[in-house]
Motif scaffolding. Sequence first.
Motif, mmCIF file in Angstrom:
data_model
loop_
_atom_site.group_PDB
_atom_site.id
_atom_site.type_symbol
_atom_site.label_atom_id
_atom_site.label_comp_id
_atom_site.label_asym_id
_atom_site.label_seq_id
_atom_site.Cartn_x
_atom_site.Cartn_y
_atom_site.Cartn_z
ATOM 1 N N ASP A 146 0.919 -1.203 -0.028
ATOM 2 C CA ASP A 146 -0.041 -0.015 0.082
ATOM 3 C C ASP A 146 1.042 1.194 -0.138
ATOM 4 O OD1 ASP A 146 0.684 0.467 2.830
ATOM 5 O OD2 ASP A 146 -0.753 -0.595 3.563
ATOM 6 N N LYS A 147 0.395 2.470 -0.042
ATOM 7 C CA LYS A 147 1.238 3.508 -0.014
ATOM 8 C C LYS A 147 2.363 3.932 1.117
ATOM 9 C CE LYS A 147 -2.383 6.516 2.073
ATOM 10 N NZ LYS A 147 -3.426 7.688 1.835
ATOM 11 N N LYS A 148 2.006 2.901 2.014
ATOM 12 C CA LYS A 148 2.753 3.054 3.630
ATOM 13 C C LYS A 148 4.121 1.940 3.414
ATOM 14 C CE LYS A 148 -0.471 5.821 6.238
ATOM 15 N NZ LYS A 148 -1.093 5.856 7.661
ATOM 16 N N THR A 149 3.855 1.148 2.795
ATOM 17 C CA THR A 149 4.721 -0.263 2.652
ATOM 18 C C THR A 149 6.297 0.385 2.696
ATOM 19 O OG1 THR A 149 3.250 -1.272 1.604
ATOM 20 C CG2 THR A 149 5.266 -2.511 1.679
ATOM 21 N N PHE A 153 11.611 4.239 3.266
ATOM 22 C CA PHE A 153 12.997 4.386 2.514
ATOM 23 C C PHE A 153 12.593 5.609 1.157
ATOM 24 C CE2 PHE A 153 12.598 0.269 3.937
ATOM 25 C CZ PHE A 153 13.738 -0.099 4.091
ATOM 26 N N LEU A 154 11.703 6.259 1.251
ATOM 27 C CA LEU A 154 11.381 7.305 0.564
ATOM 28 C C LEU A 154 11.851 8.703 0.951
ATOM 29 C CD1 LEU A 154 7.347 6.227 -0.180
ATOM 30 C CD2 LEU A 154 9.300 6.101 -1.910
ATOM 31 N N ASP A 155 12.684 8.702 1.649
ATOM 32 C CA ASP A 155 13.441 10.145 1.974
ATOM 33 C C ASP A 155 14.709 10.071 0.943
ATOM 34 O OD1 ASP A 155 14.823 7.721 2.953
ATOM 35 O OD2 ASP A 155 15.860 9.018 4.307
ATOM 36 N N ILE A 158 14.461 5.940 -4.865
ATOM 37 C CA ILE A 158 14.604 4.552 -4.786
ATOM 38 C C ILE A 158 13.965 4.066 -6.078
ATOM 39 C CG2 ILE A 158 12.457 4.754 -3.348
ATOM 40 C CD1 ILE A 158 12.922 2.024 -2.173
ATOM 41 N N ILE A 159 14.467 2.940 -6.674
ATOM 42 C CA ILE A 159 13.925 2.477 -8.228
ATOM 43 C C ILE A 159 13.421 1.140 -7.533
ATOM 44 C CG2 ILE A 159 14.575 1.488 -10.169
ATOM 45 C CD1 ILE A 159 17.028 3.293 -10.276
ATOM 46 N N PHE A 160 12.173 1.009 -8.227
ATOM 47 C CA PHE A 160 11.098 -0.136 -8.078
ATOM 48 C C PHE A 160 11.289 -0.777 -9.175
ATOM 49 C CE2 PHE A 160 9.748 2.827 -4.599
ATOM 50 C CZ PHE A 160 9.626 1.895 -3.571
ATOM 51 N N PHE A 161 11.666 -2.089 -9.351
ATOM 52 C CA PHE A 161 11.778 -2.886 -10.699
ATOM 53 C C PHE A 161 11.455 -4.351 -10.388
ATOM 54 C CE2 PHE A 161 15.737 -2.568 -8.556
ATOM 55 C CZ PHE A 161 16.333 -3.869 -8.685
ATOM 56 N N ILE A 172 1.994 3.700 -4.936
ATOM 57 C CA ILE A 172 2.920 4.597 -4.307
ATOM 58 C C ILE A 172 3.358 5.751 -5.314
ATOM 59 C CG2 ILE A 172 5.679 4.531 -3.579
ATOM 60 C CD1 ILE A 172 5.477 1.513 -3.531
ATOM 61 N N ASN A 173 2.716 7.019 -4.794
ATOM 62 C CA ASN A 173 2.953 8.292 -5.529
ATOM 63 C C ASN A 173 3.694 8.968 -4.747
ATOM 64 O OD1 ASN A 173 2.573 10.186 -7.211
ATOM 65 N ND2 ASN A 173 0.599 10.699 -6.726
ATOM 66 N N HIS A 174 5.156 9.085 -5.026
ATOM 67 C CA HIS A 174 6.010 9.876 -4.267
ATOM 68 C C HIS A 174 7.327 10.194 -5.200
ATOM 69 C CE1 HIS A 174 8.907 11.082 -1.200
ATOM 70 N NE2 HIS A 174 7.922 11.159 -0.374
ATOM 71 N N LYS A 175 7.750 11.683 -5.027
ATOM 72 C CA LYS A 175 8.726 12.241 -5.728
ATOM 73 C C LYS A 175 9.788 11.316 -5.830
ATOM 74 C CE LYS A 175 10.411 15.457 -2.511
ATOM 75 N NZ LYS A 175 10.524 16.893 -2.230
ATOM 76 N N MET A 176 10.211 10.593 -4.778
ATOM 77 C CA MET A 176 11.502 9.780 -4.752
ATOM 78 C C MET A 176 11.216 8.487 -5.152
ATOM 79 S SD MET A 176 14.089 11.713 -3.460
ATOM 80 C CE MET A 176 14.229 13.346 -2.648
#
Length: 220
Positions: A146-149, A153-155, A158-161, A172-176
């Motif tokens: 979910d959006k908090k998982t 690490f969103l400071d 981070i690449i999700f792949f 996950i809608n975040h600038k990082m």
Amino acid sequence: MGLILAIETTTKNCSVSLFEKDQLISYKEEFGENYIHSESLLFFIQETLSTANYNLYNLDAIAISKGPGSYTGLRIGAASAKGLCYSLNIPLISISTLKVMAYAMSNREDSFYYCAMIDARRNEVFAAIYDQNINIIRDIQVDVVDKKTYIDFLDKKIIFFGDGAKKCKTLINHKMAVFVEGIYPSSKDMGVLIYNKFIQKDFDDIAYFEPHYLKDFVVG
């Protein structure tokens, strides 16, 4: 000499590569929606070796991508690797699938964190987080996303792949957060990591090795 055959069967990508030390000299892989491993793996092994003018008896070790991933794919890959190692009397090397993915992505894209993900069906993913040096920051586990998982690490960037990242992109809608799609584990990316284990004689017990299933029944 360090001639190592690498096998990757954790997802829908059936992949076999041959390395001389850490250098790729031959490979064969195919992505199949219906999981082609049981029909194709041994043929891929034979073709990969013959393309490089080698045979099974030239091998110094066999490496297996140990998961997590498809239960069926892991079982087929492990059984083939163990059988060959036993009959040829050569060592077995295993390597985390997610670590191999993170290593490959770190050579492709700069980031502070790398989150390698494999689809675990339903709303779950197998995931682990690594730093720039492929040190593990958060160990492999099954995540219900979910959006908090991954908020801790969103400071940093981070690449999700991996094929699990697609289901997380809308959550996950975040600038990082950066998402890279179309990434699957490949034996072609295993060379450096498995050769390091080879020269350190970091081998697995052939009789007792089991893949990292993580879940009891992830049937592919």
